[in-house]
Enzyme design. Structure first.
Site, PDB file in Angstrom:
ATOM      1  N   HIS A   6      53.437  34.605  53.059  1.00 29.43           N
ATOM      2  CA  HIS A   6      53.598  33.119  52.311  1.00 29.43           C
ATOM      3  C   HIS A   6      53.558  33.505  50.618  1.00 29.43           C
ATOM      4  O   HIS A   6      52.677  33.665  50.045  1.00 29.43           O
ATOM      5  CB  HIS A   6      52.036  32.471  52.483  1.00 29.43           C
ATOM      6  CG  HIS A   6      52.344  31.024  51.742  1.00 29.43           C
ATOM      7  ND1 HIS A   6      52.783  29.831  52.313  1.00 29.43           N
ATOM      8  CD2 HIS A   6      51.870  30.670  50.526  1.00 29.43           C
ATOM      9  CE1 HIS A   6      52.694  28.834  51.464  1.00 29.43           C
ATOM     10  NE2 HIS A   6      52.151  29.130  50.615  1.00 29.43           N
ATOM     11  N   ASP A  17      51.957  31.186  45.200  1.00 26.95           N
ATOM     12  CA  ASP A  17      52.473  30.219  44.323  1.00 26.95           C
ATOM     13  C   ASP A  17      52.630  30.496  42.741  1.00 26.95           C
ATOM     14  O   ASP A  17      52.514  31.650  42.673  1.00 26.95           O
ATOM     15  CB  ASP A  17      51.354  28.932  44.214  1.00 26.95           C
ATOM     16  CG  ASP A  17      49.862  29.607  43.678  1.00 26.95           C
ATOM     17  OD1 ASP A  17      49.572  30.776  43.773  1.00 26.95           O
ATOM     18  OD2 ASP A  17      49.330  28.969  43.069  1.00 26.95           O
TER      19      ASP A  17
HETATM   20  O1  G3I Z   1      31.669  28.637  49.731  1.00 34.22           O
HETATM   21  C1  G3I Z   1      32.009  28.234  51.324  1.00 34.22           C
HETATM   22  C2  G3I Z   1      30.675  28.863  51.932  1.00 34.22           C
HETATM   23  O2  G3I Z   1      29.422  28.222  51.525  1.00 34.22           O
HETATM   24  C3  G3I Z   1      30.808  28.841  53.423  1.00 34.22           C
HETATM   25  O3  G3I Z   1      29.864  29.251  54.139  1.00 34.22           O
HETATM   26  C4  G3I Z   1      32.244  29.494  53.763  1.00 34.22           C
HETATM   27  C5  G3I Z   1      32.566  29.204  55.060  1.00 34.22           C
HETATM   28  O4  G3I Z   1      33.968  29.309  55.597  1.00 34.22           O
HETATM   29  O5  G3I Z   1      33.203  28.851  52.873  1.00 34.22           O
HETATM   30  C6  G3I Z   1      33.233  28.918  51.735  1.00 34.22           C
HETATM   31  O6  G3I Z   1      34.363  28.387  50.934  1.00 34.22           O
HETATM   32  C7  G3I Z   1      35.421  28.844  51.244  1.00 34.22           C
HETATM   33  C8  G3I Z   1      35.863  29.187  49.695  1.00 34.22           C
HETATM   34  O7  G3I Z   1      37.260  29.740  49.802  1.00 34.22           O
HETATM   35  C9  G3I Z   1      34.923  30.441  49.201  1.00 34.22           C
HETATM   36  O8  G3I Z   1      34.962  31.624  49.653  1.00 34.22           O
HETATM   37  C10 G3I Z   1      36.315  27.897  51.711  1.00 34.22           C
HETATM   38  O9  G3I Z   1      36.102  27.620  53.199  1.00 34.22           O
HETATM   39  C11 G3I Z   1      37.569  28.430  51.736  1.00 34.22           C
HETATM   40  O10 G3I Z   1      38.916  27.541  52.177  1.00 34.22           O
HETATM   41  C12 G3I Z   1      38.273  28.825  50.524  1.00 34.22           C
HETATM   42  O11 G3I Z   1      39.430  29.518  50.449  1.00 34.22           O
HETATM   43  C13 G3I Z   1      40.145  29.603  49.119  1.00 34.22           C
HETATM   44  C14 G3I Z   1      41.661  28.892  49.243  1.00 34.22           C
HETATM   45  O12 G3I Z   1      42.029  29.243  48.108  1.00 34.22           O
HETATM   46  C15 G3I Z   1      41.346  27.742  49.483  1.00 34.22           C
HETATM   47  O13 G3I Z   1      40.618  27.072  48.286  1.00 34.22           O
HETATM   48  C16 G3I Z   1      40.238  31.262  48.705  1.00 34.22           C
HETATM   49  O14 G3I Z   1      38.952  31.765  48.642  1.00 34.22           O
HETATM   50  C17 G3I Z   1      41.039  31.739  47.854  1.00 34.22           C
HETATM   51  O15 G3I Z   1      41.502  32.800  47.556  1.00 34.22           O
HETATM   52  C18 G3I Z   1      42.495  30.716  48.029  1.00 34.22           C
HETATM   53  O16 G3I Z   1      43.179  30.873  46.567  1.00 34.22           O
HETATM   54  C19 G3I Z   1      44.483  30.367  46.468  1.00 34.22           C
HETATM   55  C20 G3I Z   1      44.498  29.369  45.304  1.00 34.22           C
HETATM   56  O17 G3I Z   1      43.717  28.438  45.488  1.00 34.22           O
HETATM   57  C21 G3I Z   1      45.947  29.059  45.030  1.00 34.22           C
HETATM   58  N1  G3I Z   1      46.682  30.358  44.859  1.00 34.22           N
HETATM   59  C22 G3I Z   1      46.727  31.063  46.123  1.00 34.22           C
HETATM   60  C23 G3I Z   1      45.332  31.480  46.342  1.00 34.22           C
HETATM   61  C24 G3I Z   1      45.396  32.344  47.673  1.00 34.22           C
HETATM   62  O18 G3I Z   1      45.676  31.698  48.977  1.00 34.22           O
HETATM   63  O1  9MR Z   2      51.672  27.481  48.512  1.00 35.93           O
HETATM   64  C1  9MR Z   2      50.159  27.278  48.374  1.00 35.93           C
HETATM   65  C2  9MR Z   2      49.242  28.275  48.398  1.00 35.93           C
HETATM   66  O2  9MR Z   2      49.474  29.323  47.376  1.00 35.93           O
HETATM   67  C3  9MR Z   2      47.816  27.982  48.672  1.00 35.93           C
HETATM   68  O3  9MR Z   2      46.892  29.105  48.910  1.00 35.93           O
HETATM   69  C4  9MR Z   2      47.423  26.627  49.796  1.00 35.93           C
HETATM   70  C5  9MR Z   2      46.149  26.141  49.627  1.00 35.93           C
HETATM   71  O4  9MR Z   2      45.994  25.710  48.403  1.00 35.93           O
HETATM   72  O5  9MR Z   2      48.531  25.736  49.464  1.00 35.93           O
HETATM   73  C6  9MR Z   2      49.859  26.114  49.474  1.00 35.93           C
HETATM   74  O6  9MR Z   2      50.694  25.069  49.344  1.00 35.93           O
HETATM   75  C7  9MR Z   2      50.633  24.182  50.459  1.00 35.93           C
HETATM   76  C8  9MR Z   2      50.012  22.823  49.995  1.00 35.93           C
HETATM   77  O7  9MR Z   2      48.555  23.212  50.205  1.00 35.93           O
HETATM   78  C9  9MR Z   2      50.181  22.027  51.269  1.00 35.93           C
HETATM   79  N1  9MR Z   2      51.604  21.547  51.509  1.00 35.93           N
HETATM   80  C10 9MR Z   2      52.305  22.930  51.824  1.00 35.93           C
HETATM   81  C11 9MR Z   2      52.106  24.078  50.754  1.00 35.93           C
HETATM   82  C12 9MR Z   2      52.832  25.208  51.204  1.00 35.93           C
HETATM   83  O8  9MR Z   2      53.787  25.130  51.699  1.00 35.93           O
END
Ligand code: G3I
Ligand code: 9MR
Length: 578
Positions: A505, A185
Site C-alpha cells: 500500500h 500516503d
Molecule cells: O492504543 C490502543 C491500545 O490501548 C489497545 O490495546 C490496542 C489494541 O489493538 O490498540 C491501540 O491502538 C492502536 C494504535 O495504532 C496504537 O498502537 C490502534 O488499534 C491501531 O489501529 C492504531 O494503528 C495506527 C494506524 O495508523 C491507524 O491509526 C498505527 O499504529 C499507525 O502506524 C498508522 O499510521 C499511519 C498514519 O496514520 C498515516 N500514514 C500511514 C501510517 C501507517 O499505516
Molecule cells: O492510504 C491511507 C493509509 O496511509 C493510512 O494508513 C490508512 C489509515 O488511516 O488510510 C489509508 O487511506 C484510506 C482511507 O483511510 C479510507 N479510504 C481509502 C484510503 C486508501 O485507499
C-alpha cells in the site's frame, strides 16, 4: 508428453498436504531467511505443517550434492496460530556457498552462506528513505527505473485555523519543503518522524565507523559525511521548518485535508496543504531529535555548516514551549468540531507524554550537560517500559543514556534493558519459528514488522552493553523473521527474496506503472485487527497469519518510515557485528 510418475506422485502428495494445511491455517511450506546466513551465525529453516519424517538435508544448489544431514525438532505448536512447525537447525555447517534445504517433500529455493550476507539488504533498507524524498526529483542515476519528478513542493503551505497565532493567523503561507513521505500516503507527520529520526541517529551513534564506510548512491554521496547522515539531514531540514519561529512550538503535521487517491503520483494532485495544530508530543519529539542531531552533526561541521547550532537552538526553544504547554494532546476529532477544513489524514494522536519528556530530557541532558534536564529524566523513569513505537519513545532515551554511559543514569537503567532483553532472548527457545518475535500475540499489531525490528534493536543494545552473543543471535533471528522465517512465508522487504511482498500500500509504487514496487521498503506485516480496518479479504485470520499482499491492505501491507528505520538499524547492526 513423458510421464514422470515419481514427480507426479510427489506433486499429488504436496497438493493433498497443502489442502489439509490450508484448512488449518497458513500454508505448508519451508520458511526461512530467503537471503542467507553468516558462516558463523545461527542457521535455521522452519517446516510448517508438513514433514512426515524427521530427516532434513542441505544440498549444494547447483550440483545437488548433499553436504549436511540433520534431524528436525519435535513438532512445536505455535502460540500465535494453529500452525505446527519443526525446526531444521544447520548451524554447524559453516562452508560458504549456495544451498537448498530439503525436508520431506519440500525443497527450498537457493540461499547463501557467506560473509556480509545482509549487506545488500542493509543498504537497500536505508536507500528506501531516499525514494520517500518529497520535494526533489529522483534522478535515474540514483533511482534507476524508479526515477520520478519531484513530489509536493511544500513551499506554500497554509496555516490551518487550529494552528493560528497572532503572528501567523489562519491562512498564512509558510514554506516547509522536503522531508520524507510518511508511508504509503503523501503526508508528513512530526510525531512519526520523531521516532524514525531518533532510531536512525542512534544507528549512527552505535556504529559510527561502520556507517563511515557505507555508501548508498544518493546525490550527497562523497561529500565527506556518511550517507546515513546525508539521508537523515534531508528530513531534519524539513523538521526544522515545522517549528513556529514565533513561539518555538512545533506543528503536528503537514498534510492534505484528506488522503490523495491511490493512483495519484507524488505531487500530482494540487490540493492545498496545511500545517496543523501544535502539540506536546510533536514538540518534545522534535526537541529530542534536534538535541541528538546537534551532537551528531557537530562531528561534521565542514559538511554541515551551522546545522548543529541551529538544531540545539531549536531543541531548547521546543523544550521551553513544552514547559508552557505540557498537555496539548492531538485529538483530531475534537479539532474537527471547531476548525475547518476537517482533516482526516493520519492522527498519530498520543495522550501520555511521560515517555516524550523522558526522551527529550535525556537527549538534551546528554548534549548540554544541563542539570535541569536531569531532573526531568529522574521524574519520568519507568520500571516497566514498553518497546518503542510512535506513541512510546521511552526506550530511545534509555538507549542514549546507556550508550553515552551517563554517570548519573547508566547503572540505574541497565537492569531494565537486560530484563527486557532476557525475556526476548528466552522466548527464542520455545517459539515455533525459533524467534523472539511473537512472544506475545500482541506483537502482531498494525506495523508488526516494526515490533520485530524494535525487539532486534533492544537485543542489539543488550549485546553492546554486555557482549553476550545470545543477544546478537536473537537479534539476527528477528532479522530472519523479517526476511522470510515467519508464518506467512513472505520476505517483508520489497525487492528481496524468492517470495517478496509485491503489492504494498504505497501510492508511488501503485501509480508508477512499473511492475516492481519501490525497493527497500518494509511491509507492515501481520495485523490481527486488519480486516476490521481495511475490509480486505484475508485468507488466514490468526494473529501471525493475518496478512495479504494486496494494495488495499493498508492495515497489513503498507510501508512506513517508522517501520523502515528500525529495519535499517537492525540489518546494518547485524552486518556491523557479524
Ligand atoms: O492504543 C490502543 C491500545 O490501548 C489497545 O490495546 C490496542 C489494541 O489493538 O490498540 C491501540 O491502538 C492502536 C494504535 O495504532 C496504537 O498502537 C490502534 O488499534 C491501531 O489501529 C492504531 O494503528 C495506527 C494506524 O495508523 C491507524 O491509526 C498505527 O499504529 C499507525 O502506524 C498508522 O499510521 C499511519 C498514519 O496514520 C498515516 N500514514 C500511514 C501510517 C501507517 O499505516
Ligand atoms: O492510504 C491511507 C493509509 O496511509 C493510512 O494508513 C490508512 C489509515 O488511516 O488510510 C489509508 O487511506 C484510506 C482511507 O483511510 C479510507 N479510504 C481509502 C484510503 C486508501 O485507499
Amino acid at each position: 508428453m513423458k510421464i514422470n510418475f515419481r514427480r507426479d506422485l510427489r506433486g499429488m502428495a504436496v497438493a493433498i498436504l497443502m489442502l489439509a494445511a490450508s484448512a488449518i491455517a497458513g500454508k505448508a511450506q519451508i520458511v526461512m531467511n530467503q537471503i542467507g546466513f553468516y558462516p558463523q551465525g545461527k542457521k535455521v529453516a522452519v517446516v510448517i505443517n508438513g514433514a512426515l519424517n524427521r530427516d532434513f538435508r542441505l544440498l549444494d544448489a547447483s550440483t545437488k550434492q548433499i553436504f549436511y544431514e540433520g534431524k528436525l525438532s519435535e513438532p512445536i505448536q505455535s502460540t500465535n496460530s494453529s500452525l505446527v512447525t519443526r525446526i531444521a537447525d544447520f548451524s554447524p555447517f559453516v562452508t560458504p556457498g549456495s544451498y537448498i534445504i530439503a525436508a520431506g517433500m519440500f525443497e527450498t529455493p537457493a540461499f547463501k552462506i557467506e560473509r556480509n550476507v545482509l549487506h545488500d539488504v542493509a543498504v537497500a533498507s536505508l536507500k528506501g528513505f531516499y525514494y520517500q524524498r518529497v520535494s526533489m526529483p529522483l534522478e535515474e542515476k540514483y533511482a534507476g527505473k524508479w526515477a520520478r519528478p519531484a513530489g509536493h513542493p511544500d513551499d506554500a503551505v497554509l496555516v490551518h485555523p487550529s494552528a493560528a497565532t497572532k503572528r501567523r493567523p489562519a491562512g498564512t503561507i509558510i514554506s516547509a519543503p522536503g522531508g520524507w513521505y510518511d508511508a504509503g500516503d503523501y503526508n508528513k507527520y512530526i510525531v512519526n518522524s520523531g521516532i524514525t529520526m531518533g532510531t536512525l541517529l542512534s544507528a549512527y551513534e552505535d556504529f559510527p565507523q561502520y556507517y563511515e564506510r557505507l555508501d548508498i548512491a544518493i546525490p550527497e554521496t562523497g561529500n565527506g559525511a556518511p550517507d546515513l547522515l546525508n539521508e537523515i539531514a534531508y528530513n531534519l531540514r524539513w523538521m526544522l521548518a515545522m517549528q513556529d519561529p514565533g513561539d518555538g512550538g512545533v506543528y503536528n503535521k503537514l498534510t492534505n485535508a484528506s488522503f490523495d487517491g491511490m493512483t495519484a503520483r507524488p505531487g500530482e494532485t494540487k490540493e492545498p496543504r496545511y500545517v496543523v495544530q501544535k502539540g506536546t508530543a510533536a514538540t518534545l519529539d522534535f526537541a529530542a531529535v534536534t538535541a541528538q542531531a546537534a551532537r551528531v552533526y557537530g562531528t561534521y561541521p565542514q559538511v554541515y555548516r551551522g546545522l548543529a547550532d541551529s538544531c540545539l537552538k531549536a531543541a531548547r526553544r521546543a523544550w521551553d514551549w513544552a514547559q508552557k504547554f505540557p498537555d496539548m494532546a492531538y485529538d483530531q476529532g475534537a479539532m474537527n468540531r471547531t476548525h475547518k477544513p476537517e482533516i482526516s489524514t493520519g492522527g498519530y494522536g498520543d495522550r501520555s507524554f511521560n515517555d516524550e519528556w523522558f526522551w527529550a530530557a535525556a537527549e538534551l541532558y546528554l548534549t548540554t550537560g544541563d542539570a535541569k534536564y536531569a531532573k526531568t529524566i529522574t521524574a519520568n523513569i519507568s520500571k516497566s517500559p514498553q518497546l518503542p513505537s510512535w506513541n512510546n519513545v521511552y526506550m530511545l532515551g534509555l538507549y542514549s543514556l546507556l550508550r553515552k554511559q551517563s554517570p548519573s543514569f547508566a547503572e540505574q537503567l541497565k537492569p531494565t534493558l537486560l530484563t527486557m532483553a532476557n525475556e526476548l532472548a528466552d522466548a527464542v527457545g520455545t517459539s515455533a519459528f525459533g524467534v523472539a518475535m511473537g512472544r506475545s500475540r500482541n506483537d502482531f499489531i498494525w506495523g508488526s514488522s516494526s515490533v520485530a525490528a524494535n525487539q532486534g534493536i533492544l537485543l542489539i543494545n543488550a549485546y553492546l552493553q554486555t557482549r553476550d552473543s545470545k543477544y546478537l543471535t536473537a537479534a539476527a533471528g528477528n532479522a530472519d523473521y523479517l526476511l522470510g522465517r515467519n508464518a506467512t512465508g513472505y520476505c517483508f522487504l520489497t525487492g528481496f527474496g524468492h517470495r517478496p511482498v509485491r503489492n504494498i500500500h504505497h501510492r508511488p509504487s501503485a501509480s508508477d506503472g512499473i511492475d516492481d514496487p519501490v525497493p527497500g521498503l518494509l511491509s507492515g506485516g501481520p495485523n490481527f485487527t486488519a480486516q476490521r480496518s481495511d475490509r480486505q479479504y484475508y485468507e488466514f485470520v490468526e494473529p501471525e497469519t493475518t496478512f495479504a499482499d494486496v494494495v488495499g491492505s493498508y492495515a497489513s501491507n503498507e510501508i512506513a518510515i517508522n517501520w523502515n528505520a528500525p529495519a535499517v538499524y537492525l540489518f546494518n547492526a547485524v552486518e556491523a557485528c557479524r
